[in-house]
Design an enzyme around this catalytic site. Structure first.
Site, PDB file in Angstrom:
ATOM      1  N   LYS A  76      29.260  39.066  36.004  1.00 48.18           N
ATOM      2  CA  LYS A  76      30.064  39.820  35.040  1.00 48.18           C
ATOM      3  C   LYS A  76      29.706  39.488  33.602  1.00 48.18           C
ATOM      4  O   LYS A  76      30.014  40.257  32.686  1.00 48.18           O
ATOM      5  CB  LYS A  76      31.548  39.535  35.275  1.00 48.18           C
ATOM      6  CG  LYS A  76      32.084  40.012  36.607  1.00 48.18           C
ATOM      7  CD  LYS A  76      32.297  41.507  36.641  1.00 48.18           C
ATOM      8  CE  LYS A  76      33.034  41.933  37.897  1.00 48.18           C
ATOM      9  NZ  LYS A  76      33.346  43.362  37.918  1.00 48.18           N
ATOM     10  N   ASP A 121      40.290  40.849  38.196  1.00 46.98           N
ATOM     11  CA  ASP A 121      40.504  39.914  39.306  1.00 46.98           C
ATOM     12  C   ASP A 121      40.062  38.517  38.903  1.00 46.98           C
ATOM     13  O   ASP A 121      40.210  37.572  39.679  1.00 46.98           O
ATOM     14  CB  ASP A 121      39.708  40.363  40.529  1.00 46.98           C
ATOM     15  CG  ASP A 121      40.360  41.539  41.230  1.00 46.98           C
ATOM     16  OD1 ASP A 121      41.546  41.450  41.550  1.00 46.98           O
ATOM     17  OD2 ASP A 121      39.671  42.552  41.450  1.00 46.98           O
TER      18      ASP A 121
END
Length: 407
Positions: A76, A121
């Protein structure tokens, strides 16, 4: 469960998709990202696991190890910062901002009152918080009930304001959108919805760096065949899979490798999208140990790429993922040990499930000649969870990895 995708195409990369995501733009993003302090220098390792390949009866298994991409611990780190760079450049076109100076925090005075917000998340929010701190922005992160306190603390360490809700991931996405509208903040999300596509596109484009590195590490030149027959990609909302598959598809055209997307059985939004032929929602509880893949709704923008490039969609159990974590940790094997988090091991878990079945292997053309690439998308981003699931600390696995490299 497995479903073959009848819509998958073997043709040149469509121009209408190239207008959205392309190798050229991926390379531009990659150049900018190489200057960000939160990314480690150079490409992440492409691990060769011959013993595990032999046990799975395939010719080759390579693992692109994103656990060491950044101190942030996951892939990410490639998406959120590049989306934030491109967003700020669009907001201030008259300023002719230098992207590299922006990444270095040289426009902090300009951005001190600019606030970005996202649901997460864990890994996307951590990357966005780190990027916002580097650039000089404010950051708010919305967390749902199943995000661990450990992951919350990792995000807060980068100065983000945390908002907790009682619902699931999709409800946290809705809450982030509500807060943004009420406070004139800007959502930086990795999933698209009606009227919101530019930022998710930029996030996905950042992930193209993984594919670029893989091809460079394999010494592949244009016109040469793919070094891999199969590439396993994690599901989630579809962003990672779209970013990598689009790069490979543009590079190899009709000779692209087979793409197989893997997601939790209880968060099967991409599997259901393949069955219905449109971006849709999951049928299960969405609560999975694979926290980064516990997503209930497919990103419509990602689906535009996946519906014609992915050859098969499959679901796995939480137990399958944990077994794959153990395999990569390599406590008893001859291969190098790899620290793979719950979501990071999903690609290997999918491969193992298919190879355990002659029928499923045949459906996906997996055999003893197959050359397979999987992506370890994260390390031990929640160290206590990793230790509980694997039975040893990630530091212990890293020590075994270091010993293997030193021999």
């Amino acid at each position: 469960m497995l479903t073959k995708n009848s819509r998958a195409r073997r043709a040149a990369y469509p121009s209408e998709l190239r207008d959205i995501m392309s190798i050229d733009e991926a390379e531009r993003s990659r150049t900018w990202l190489s200057h960000w302090e939160q990314l480690n220098h150079g490409p992440t390792p492409l691990r060769n696991l011959p013993a595990l390949a032999s046990s799975l009866n395939i010719a080759q298994l390579r693992v692109k190890d994103e656990s060491v991409r950044s101190p942030l611990g996951s892939f990410k780190a490639l998406g959120a910062p590049i989306a934030l760079v491109r967003l700020i450049l669009r907001i201030y076109p008259e300023r002719n901002l230098d992207p590299l100076a922006l990444i270095d925090g040289k426009y902090a005075d300009l951005l001190k009152d600019f606030t970005v917000i996202s649901a997460t998340d864990g890994n996307h929010g951590r990357a966005l918080a780190a990027a916002a701190r580097s650039f000089g922005c404010q950051c708010v992160i919305v967390l749902h009930a199943n995000v661990s306190k450990e992951r919350e603390d990792a995000i807060a360490a980068y100065g983000a304001r945390i908002v907790r809700i009682a619902g699931n991931y999709d409800e946290s996405v809705e809450e982030a959108a509500r807060l943004a509208a009420a406070n004139h903040w800007t959502v930086v999300s990795d999933t698209s919805y009606e009227g919101y596509q530019d930022i998710p596109r930029d996030v996905m484009q950042g992930y193209g760096a993984i594919a670029a590195e893989v091809l460079a590490q394999a010494n592949v030149s244009p016109g040469q065949p793919s070094p891999y027959t199969h590439v396993f990609l994690q599901g989630g909302v579809g962003g990672l899979a779209a970013g990598i598959a689009s790069y490979f598809w543009e590079y190899f055209g009709e000779n692209r490798p087979k793409f197989i997307v893997v997601e939790p059985v209880q968060a099967d939004c991409l599997y259901q999208s393949a069955l219905q032929g449109r971006a849709t929602t999951a049928t299960g509880s969405v609560d999975s140990v694979m926290a980064g893949l516990a997503c209930g709704e497919t990103s419509p923008l990602a689906w535009r790429f996946l519906e014609s490039s992915v050859d098969a969609f499959m679901t796995i159990s939480d137990d399958d993922a944990v077994t794959a974590m153990h395999l990569l940790a390599g406590r008893q094997g001859d291969d190098i040990a790899v620290v793979a988090g719950e979501s990071g091991a999903a690609g290997l878990a999918g491969l193992a499930v298919l190879r355990a079945s002659e029928a499923l292997s045949a459906e996906t053309d997996l055999d003893a000649s197959s050359r397979v690439l999987v992506i370890n998308t994260e390390g031990a981003t929640a160290p206590s969870v990793y230790q509980e699931l694997v039975g040893e600390s990630h530091e212990s696995v890293l020590a075994r990895q270091a010993a293997w490299l030193a021999r």
